[in-house]
Motif scaffolding. Structure first.
Motif, mmCIF file in Angstrom:
data_model
loop_
_atom_site.group_PDB
_atom_site.id
_atom_site.type_symbol
_atom_site.label_atom_id
_atom_site.label_comp_id
_atom_site.label_asym_id
_atom_site.label_seq_id
_atom_site.Cartn_x
_atom_site.Cartn_y
_atom_site.Cartn_z
ATOM 1 N N ASP B 28 1.122 -1.364 -0.497
ATOM 2 C CA ASP B 28 -0.279 0.465 -0.015
ATOM 3 C C ASP B 28 0.547 1.355 -0.422
ATOM 4 O OD1 ASP B 28 -2.075 1.955 0.175
ATOM 5 O OD2 ASP B 28 -2.439 0.819 2.156
ATOM 6 N N ILE B 29 1.322 1.434 -0.955
ATOM 7 C CA ILE B 29 2.156 2.382 -1.272
ATOM 8 C C ILE B 29 1.778 3.679 -0.781
ATOM 9 C CG2 ILE B 29 3.738 4.135 -2.914
ATOM 10 C CD1 ILE B 29 4.890 1.245 -2.853
ATOM 11 N N LEU B 30 0.520 4.331 -0.947
ATOM 12 C CA LEU B 30 0.368 5.881 -0.554
ATOM 13 C C LEU B 30 -0.373 5.356 0.427
ATOM 14 C CD1 LEU B 30 0.367 7.508 -3.968
ATOM 15 C CD2 LEU B 30 2.104 7.916 -1.726
ATOM 16 N N ARG B 70 -8.021 6.947 7.611
ATOM 17 C CA ARG B 70 -8.992 6.818 6.681
ATOM 18 C C ARG B 70 -9.142 7.877 5.874
ATOM 19 N NH1 ARG B 70 -9.063 2.820 8.911
ATOM 20 N NH2 ARG B 70 -9.847 1.671 10.243
ATOM 21 N N GLY B 71 -9.938 7.188 5.261
ATOM 22 C CA GLY B 71 -9.923 8.082 3.992
ATOM 23 C C GLY B 71 -8.546 9.518 3.486
ATOM 24 N N GLY B 72 -7.702 9.073 3.991
ATOM 25 C CA GLY B 72 -6.285 9.531 3.587
ATOM 26 C C GLY B 72 -6.038 10.272 4.521
ATOM 27 N N ALA B 73 -6.815 10.443 5.563
ATOM 28 C CA ALA B 73 -6.198 11.608 6.868
ATOM 29 C C ALA B 73 -6.380 11.095 7.988
ATOM 30 C CB ALA B 73 -7.320 13.186 6.495
ATOM 31 N N HIS B 199 -5.570 8.581 -6.662
ATOM 32 C CA HIS B 199 -4.862 9.024 -4.983
ATOM 33 C C HIS B 199 -4.223 10.545 -4.315
ATOM 34 C CE1 HIS B 199 -5.227 7.399 -0.512
ATOM 35 N NE2 HIS B 199 -3.970 7.401 -0.203
ATOM 36 N N ALA B 200 -2.574 10.350 -5.261
ATOM 37 C CA ALA B 200 -2.260 11.691 -5.540
ATOM 38 C C ALA B 200 -3.215 12.582 -5.322
ATOM 39 C CB ALA B 200 -0.763 11.473 -5.888
ATOM 40 N N LYS B 201 -4.045 12.983 -5.894
ATOM 41 C CA LYS B 201 -5.196 13.987 -6.280
ATOM 42 C C LYS B 201 -5.803 14.018 -5.376
ATOM 43 C CE LYS B 201 -5.341 13.331 -11.100
ATOM 44 N NZ LYS B 201 -5.990 12.448 -12.122
ATOM 45 N N ARG B 202 -6.192 12.332 -4.334
ATOM 46 C CA ARG B 202 -7.581 12.993 -3.193
ATOM 47 C C ARG B 202 -6.367 13.275 -1.886
ATOM 48 N NH1 ARG B 202 -7.356 7.266 -3.753
ATOM 49 N NH2 ARG B 202 -9.241 6.417 -5.480
ATOM 50 N N LEU B 203 -4.559 13.045 -2.565
ATOM 51 C CA LEU B 203 -4.032 13.286 -0.930
ATOM 52 C C LEU B 203 -3.787 15.041 -1.524
ATOM 53 C CD1 LEU B 203 -1.744 10.787 -0.363
ATOM 54 C CD2 LEU B 203 -3.444 11.161 0.786
ATOM 55 N N ASN B 204 -3.717 15.328 -2.955
ATOM 56 C CA ASN B 204 -2.820 16.649 -2.950
ATOM 57 C C ASN B 204 -3.638 17.967 -1.959
ATOM 58 O OD1 ASN B 204 -1.347 18.165 -4.423
ATOM 59 N ND2 ASN B 204 -2.094 18.216 -6.145
ATOM 60 N N LYS B 205 -4.528 17.489 -2.502
ATOM 61 C CA LYS B 205 -5.600 18.523 -1.390
ATOM 62 C C LYS B 205 -5.144 19.077 0.339
ATOM 63 C CE LYS B 205 -9.612 16.865 -3.434
ATOM 64 N NZ LYS B 205 -10.620 15.586 -3.888
ATOM 65 N N VAL B 208 0.639 16.496 0.634
ATOM 66 C CA VAL B 208 2.009 15.440 0.932
ATOM 67 C C VAL B 208 2.281 15.018 -0.473
ATOM 68 C CG1 VAL B 208 0.714 14.913 2.961
ATOM 69 C CG2 VAL B 208 -0.876 13.671 0.421
ATOM 70 N N ILE B 209 1.923 15.985 -1.634
ATOM 71 C CA ILE B 209 2.862 15.727 -2.062
ATOM 72 C C ILE B 209 4.828 15.066 -1.804
ATOM 73 C CG2 ILE B 209 4.746 17.862 -2.878
ATOM 74 C CD1 ILE B 209 1.953 16.235 -5.434
ATOM 75 N N LYS B 210 5.517 15.918 -1.408
ATOM 76 C CA LYS B 210 6.390 15.492 -0.112
ATOM 77 C C LYS B 210 6.278 13.594 -0.048
ATOM 78 C CE LYS B 210 9.508 16.896 3.132
ATOM 79 N NZ LYS B 210 8.839 17.028 4.574
ATOM 80 N N ASP B 211 5.311 13.064 0.480
ATOM 81 C CA ASP B 211 5.539 12.300 0.825
ATOM 82 C C ASP B 211 5.477 10.949 -0.108
ATOM 83 O OD1 ASP B 211 4.629 13.024 3.471
ATOM 84 O OD2 ASP B 211 2.823 12.004 3.650
ATOM 85 N N ILE B 212 4.802 11.495 -1.601
ATOM 86 C CA ILE B 212 4.486 10.706 -2.848
ATOM 87 C C ILE B 212 6.065 11.038 -3.179
ATOM 88 C CG2 ILE B 212 4.149 10.653 -4.934
ATOM 89 C CD1 ILE B 212 1.367 12.038 -3.526
ATOM 90 N N GLU B 213 6.810 11.748 -2.909
ATOM 91 C CA GLU B 213 7.778 11.786 -3.989
ATOM 92 C C GLU B 213 9.396 10.699 -3.144
ATOM 93 O OE1 GLU B 213 10.720 15.816 -3.991
ATOM 94 O OE2 GLU B 213 11.083 14.504 -5.696
ATOM 95 N N PHE B 214 8.768 10.686 -1.626
ATOM 96 C CA PHE B 214 9.938 9.347 -0.755
ATOM 97 C C PHE B 214 9.262 8.028 -1.014
ATOM 98 C CE2 PHE B 214 9.885 7.259 3.322
ATOM 99 C CZ PHE B 214 11.382 7.011 3.337
#
Lengths: 236, 236
Positions: B28-30, B70-73, B199-205, B208-214
């Motif tokens: 579950d990468i993200l 839950r739900g990314g948050a 999911h990046a689009k969900r998280l972008n709000k 957490v773009i820094k998390d994705i890069e990591f």
């Protein structure tokens, strides 16, 4: 306004998708939906997809032309098999045909809450794309897969349809992107790829490499089977 | 003798796979499995994955360090969130950590009939591959996805692992081929691809773009979380 296209990779996942108001394209390249398109192109009056062998048997007893496949092989007692070449003859002209298969007919049965259910295959893919553009609706490609698992050839069809609809439809979710990229990575030699699919290996024992070659041919027929009630009728 | 590698694209499909005697790699990468690997690399004693908020709450009441998403948050009342950067500190050293997330912990719970359950992420992918080669067993990559649907980043991890294991493992079925081709089509710019995932689009709000890069960085840590009983422990 652009519409959306999404891809459901298995009938076991279709309950996660809201089909209301949308067009669902059911695909089972090897070989249910390829057979259905071929039969309609050769004059079958209509196709009645049924989920169970019992239902098919009851139609058979009433004198209908019936095809039944389970596990890739023709079911004993049913006159028609699951090869598109069996439908290229005069006998089926003007006749209704009853079909039950392992995966394809189940996917149709599970799609009926959609606004419209279409049958797609590589052999009518351009006709399917044109039909969708005329309707101007959101689309979900419902891959029949194999006993609930995702397969190669149906996912490749999904990707090919995403590519054809890229001007009119945005990619709704990751599976549309995945299908598109997968298709683009093998599209220059689709037959080679699908020859190595799990289902081709299953069918190979049954000597149907000729069927596979036919089923990956693109846009041979210019018609779309559309579900009306419990029957598929051909729309040009 | 070569072993097999297969890919299950959703926890909703895992019941179709026979896990007995096999290694299951849950991904579950993200961001659940990336967080677990990061926490263990920074000295967490063990990780206790739990499926429900109620279970997590009961650990919280006993004084455990708990993360709930839950739900990314982050769920209110729980001190730790689902960002790997929250686990790079002294506070977690030597501590057990309880984690519940929308998809990742469910996938672990659904994998327990396997011979071994590993936690995989891009940040420990080489360690996972090396561990599997040492064990010499069949492997199933269990993609956590998003609420039952297949997602981009977990499928890409599956493809990357298939690529790393191609000398020791044959592709068991179409989804292994699909994941491999998908990964190979975007691997030269994995961050760009995953930045555009659903999911990046969900998280972008949630910024957490820094998390994705990591989380798309490969083989940063040289350890594998392995399930022992109901706890994950780090194996080098």
């Amino acid at each position: 306004m652009k519409r959306n296209i999404d891809v459901c990779l298995s009938p076991e996942l279709i309950h996660l998708y809201d089909l209301e108001g949308k067009i669902v394209v059911v695909v089972d390249i090897l070989r249910a939906t390829s057979v259905m398109v071929t039969a309609m192109a050769h004059g079958a009056k209509e196709i009645i997809p049924v989920a169970t062998l019992d239902e098919a048997k009851s139609y058979l007893d009433q004198g209908y032309l019936c095809a039944a496949e389970r596990g890739g092989a023709q079911v004993e007692g049913f006159p028609l098999d699951n090869s598109p070449f069996s439908y290229m003859n005069e006998e089926i002209k003007g006749q209704p045909i009853v079909i039950t298969t392992t995966n394809g007919t189940l996917a149709i049965t599970k799609s009926t809450s959609a606004d419209q259910v279409l049958v797609g295959a590589f052999i009518n893919i351009q006709a399917v794309a044109d039909y969708i553009v005329r309707q101007g609706k959101d689309v979900i490609v419902h891959c029949a897969g194999w006993k609930g698992k995702t397969n190669m050839e149906d996912t490749l069809f999904a990707g090919a349809l995403v590519e054809l609809l890229c001007e009119s439809h945005d990619l709704a979710c990751d599976t549309a992107h995945l299908s598109l990229k997968y298709y683009q990575s093998v599209k220059d030699n689709l037959f080679e790829a699908v020859k190595n699919s799990a289902h081709a290996k299953r069918l190979n024992k049954l000597d149907v490499i000729k069927d596979i070659e036919f089923c990956v041919g693109q846009s041979i027929y210019d018609l779309v089977p559309v579900l009306e009630g419990d029957k598929l009728v051909a729309v040009k």
